[in-house]
Design an enzyme around this catalytic site. Structure first.
Site, PDB file in Angstrom:
ATOM      1  N   GLU A   1     -18.247  58.248  85.534  1.00 52.30           N
ATOM      2  CA  GLU A   1     -19.003  59.502  85.624  1.00 52.30           C
ATOM      3  C   GLU A   1     -18.273  60.614  86.375  1.00 52.30           C
ATOM      4  O   GLU A   1     -18.788  61.187  87.338  1.00 52.30           O
ATOM      5  CB  GLU A   1     -20.357  59.207  86.287  1.00 52.30           C
ATOM      6  CG  GLU A   1     -21.152  58.137  85.558  1.00 52.30           C
ATOM      7  CD  GLU A   1     -22.410  57.715  86.297  1.00 52.30           C
ATOM      8  OE1 GLU A   1     -22.735  58.313  87.323  1.00 52.30           O
ATOM      9  OE2 GLU A   1     -23.061  56.766  85.836  1.00 52.30           O
TER      10      GLU A   1
ATOM     11  N   ASN B   1     -15.978  55.345  81.938  1.00 50.08           N
ATOM     12  CA  ASN B   1     -17.395  55.110  81.677  1.00 50.08           C
ATOM     13  C   ASN B   1     -18.226  56.354  81.986  1.00 50.08           C
ATOM     14  O   ASN B   1     -18.045  56.982  83.031  1.00 50.08           O
ATOM     15  CB  ASN B   1     -17.881  53.941  82.561  1.00 50.08           C
ATOM     16  CG  ASN B   1     -19.250  53.438  82.204  1.00 50.08           C
ATOM     17  OD1 ASN B   1     -19.544  53.195  81.031  1.00 50.08           O
ATOM     18  ND2 ASN B   1     -20.097  53.286  83.206  1.00 50.08           N
TER      19      ASN B   1
ATOM     20  N   HIS C   1     -28.061  55.188  78.514  1.00 55.03           N
ATOM     21  CA  HIS C   1     -29.360  55.256  79.202  1.00 55.03           C
ATOM     22  C   HIS C   1     -30.178  56.300  78.437  1.00 55.03           C
ATOM     23  O   HIS C   1     -29.965  57.506  78.615  1.00 55.03           O
ATOM     24  CB  HIS C   1     -29.207  55.693  80.662  1.00 55.03           C
ATOM     25  CG  HIS C   1     -28.535  54.690  81.542  1.00 55.03           C
ATOM     26  ND1 HIS C   1     -29.039  53.422  81.754  1.00 55.03           N
ATOM     27  CD2 HIS C   1     -27.388  54.762  82.257  1.00 55.03           C
ATOM     28  CE1 HIS C   1     -28.252  52.761  82.575  1.00 55.03           C
ATOM     29  NE2 HIS C   1     -27.242  53.541  82.879  1.00 55.03           N
TER      30      HIS C   1
ATOM     31  N   GLU D   1     -24.371  50.343  79.371  1.00 56.70           N
ATOM     32  CA  GLU D   1     -25.538  50.305  80.268  1.00 56.70           C
ATOM     33  C   GLU D   1     -26.842  50.579  79.501  1.00 56.70           C
ATOM     34  O   GLU D   1     -27.748  51.230  79.983  1.00 56.70           O
ATOM     35  CB  GLU D   1     -25.365  51.323  81.409  1.00 56.70           C
ATOM     36  CG  GLU D   1     -24.064  51.131  82.183  1.00 56.70           C
ATOM     37  CD  GLU D   1     -23.943  52.068  83.362  1.00 56.70           C
ATOM     38  OE1 GLU D   1     -24.957  52.656  83.783  1.00 56.70           O
ATOM     39  OE2 GLU D   1     -22.819  52.214  83.898  1.00 56.70           O
TER      40      GLU D   1
ATOM     41  N   ASP E   1     -30.253  50.946  78.021  1.00 57.14           N
ATOM     42  CA  ASP E   1     -31.674  50.696  78.197  1.00 57.14           C
ATOM     43  C   ASP E   1     -32.416  51.836  77.489  1.00 57.14           C
ATOM     44  O   ASP E   1     -31.920  52.954  77.440  1.00 57.14           O
ATOM     45  CB  ASP E   1     -32.113  50.557  79.660  1.00 57.14           C
ATOM     46  CG  ASP E   1     -31.509  51.580  80.615  1.00 57.14           C
ATOM     47  OD1 ASP E   1     -31.209  51.208  81.772  1.00 57.14           O
ATOM     48  OD2 ASP E   1     -31.333  52.743  80.209  1.00 57.14           O
TER      49      ASP E   1
END
Ligand code: G3I
Length: 351
Positions: free
Chosen positions: A145, A192, A228, A259, A261
């Site tokens: 990030e 990432n 996400h 990641e 979700d």
């Protein structure tokens, strides 16, 4: 352990089919973020983890705040515990992460170090950590990030410009990858990022960053798309996901969904409606399908696997139930969707 685990899962009504076996047949690792405390104290958590996944990643325990909470003292115990669990269950261990603006220990974040001191601290940290996990971690999120949310460039951070490590622009990112590669030449090295799942100013910035790193000969092997997301995000059409993945694949980079979700509205008890669970399942289906279209997409990892353990309710008030298993480790429609897509049209109808 494995016999007992299987019996435990069958008793709990676990699905006989597994994401890991379906993924193996499609050349995709199926992973999840995890925590050693949950593995140690929740037998169903550990058993479901071992049965369903062949890739594991520390949610927090292998970040700087987890490994070096005290200056100069490295705590590798949680990471080594995960490495042992992974080896025992035929899983790959993914590393997260070596350089981030967040979750840094107070002594580092508030240490008022000079750029030269930070250069040495970061070099020592990456060399020590990547060196320790050499042969145990198959892929690292080297930098996490680093981009500004509006795609305008790099975000402010201790490593870039507050005060930075004495390098300009993305040179600090280049340097972290070079340190990681020197410490573990076999590890796959990833950049990432979140909010880069479709084509937008931020994913454009990530594309430019990755292309520039490749042009400068930096040892970058892939990009992590965090995913996400919410079930209702209108921009995440299958076409949009595929167009974005296609351009990173065309650079010769691997893509890891790192990641995943899919948050949906929940009531005060954390319960979601049947229609929201169905919409969530469709979103999981779309994301897995997009990955399977590109051989470069080699891993699909959710950020946890049970709604019993998720960061979402704390981060998004009124939302939750974001993962493939519910709080009682029962598979949700999202799990069935992922499995069905992984098994493919012929195999799915064959059973
Ligand atoms: O372990 C302490 C506990 O002892 C203490 O009582 C408690 C209350 O202060 O805090 C606990 O630490 C928390 C830790 O999660 C473990 O639960 C930290 O405060 C909290 O900040 C930390 O949040 C994590 C966050 O990253 C920051 O590292 C989340 O669990 C984790 O899901 C989240 O994951 C990030 C990825 O690394 C990068 N991408 C975004 C993703 C979501 O933010």
């Amino acid at each position: 352990m494995r016999i007992l685990a299987v019996l435990l899962l069958l008793a709990a009504g676990a699905p006989a089919q597994t994401l890991r076996s379906a993924g193996e047949r499609r050349g995709v690792l199926m992973g999840t973020a995890a925590d050693t405390m949950d593995i140690a104290h929740d037998a169903t958590y550990a058993a479901t983890l071992a049965q369903q996944y062949n890739m594991i990643e520390a949610e927090n325990e292998m970040k700087w705040g987890g490994i070096q909470p005290t200056q100069g003292v490295f705590n590798f115990t949680p990471g080594d515990t995960l490495a042992t669990f992974a080896e025992a269950h035929g899983m790959k261990l993914r590393g997260h992460n070596l350089c981030w603006h967040s979750y840094n220990p107070r002594w580092l974040a508030k240490g008022d170090f000079t750029p030269s001191q930070l250069y040495t601290l970061l070099e020592t940290y990456i060399t020590t950590v990547a060196g320790h996990f050499k042969g145990k971690v198959f892929a690292w999120d080297v930098v996490n990030e680093a981009l500004a949310g509006d795609g305008s460039g790099l975000r402010d951070s201790i490593w870039y410009n507050q005060p930075g490590i004495g390098l300009t622009g993305p040179a600090y990112i280049d340097q972290t990858f070079r340190w990681a590669h020197a410490a573990d030449p076999q590890a796959l090295l990833f950049y990432n990022e979140y909010d880069v799942e479709d084509i937008n100013p931020k994913s454009d910035a990530m594309y430019s960053l990755a292309k520039g790193m490749l042009a400068r000969g930096v040892p970058i092997h892939g990009v992590g798309l965090q995913f996400h997301v919410s079930a209702s995000q209108g921009s995440l059409t299958p076409a949009a996901l595929e167009a974005n993945m296609a351009r990173f694949a065309a650079l010769g980079l691997q893509i890891h969904i790192t990641e995943l979700d899919v948050r949906i509205p929940v009531d005060a008890d954390g319960k979601a409606s049947a229609s929201d669970l169905a919409a969530q399942a469709q979103r999981y289906r779309d994301i897995v399908s997009a990955c399977l279209k590109y051989p470069a997409c080699t891993a699909i990892q959710t950020w946890g696997f049970t709604d019993k353990r998720s960061w979402i309710p704390h981060a998004y008030k009124g939302y939750g139930a974001a993962l493939p298993f519910d709080k009682e480790y029962q598979p949700k429609p999202a799990f069935a969707s992922m499995l069905q897509v992984l098994k493919g049209p012929t195999e799915s109808t064959g059973n």
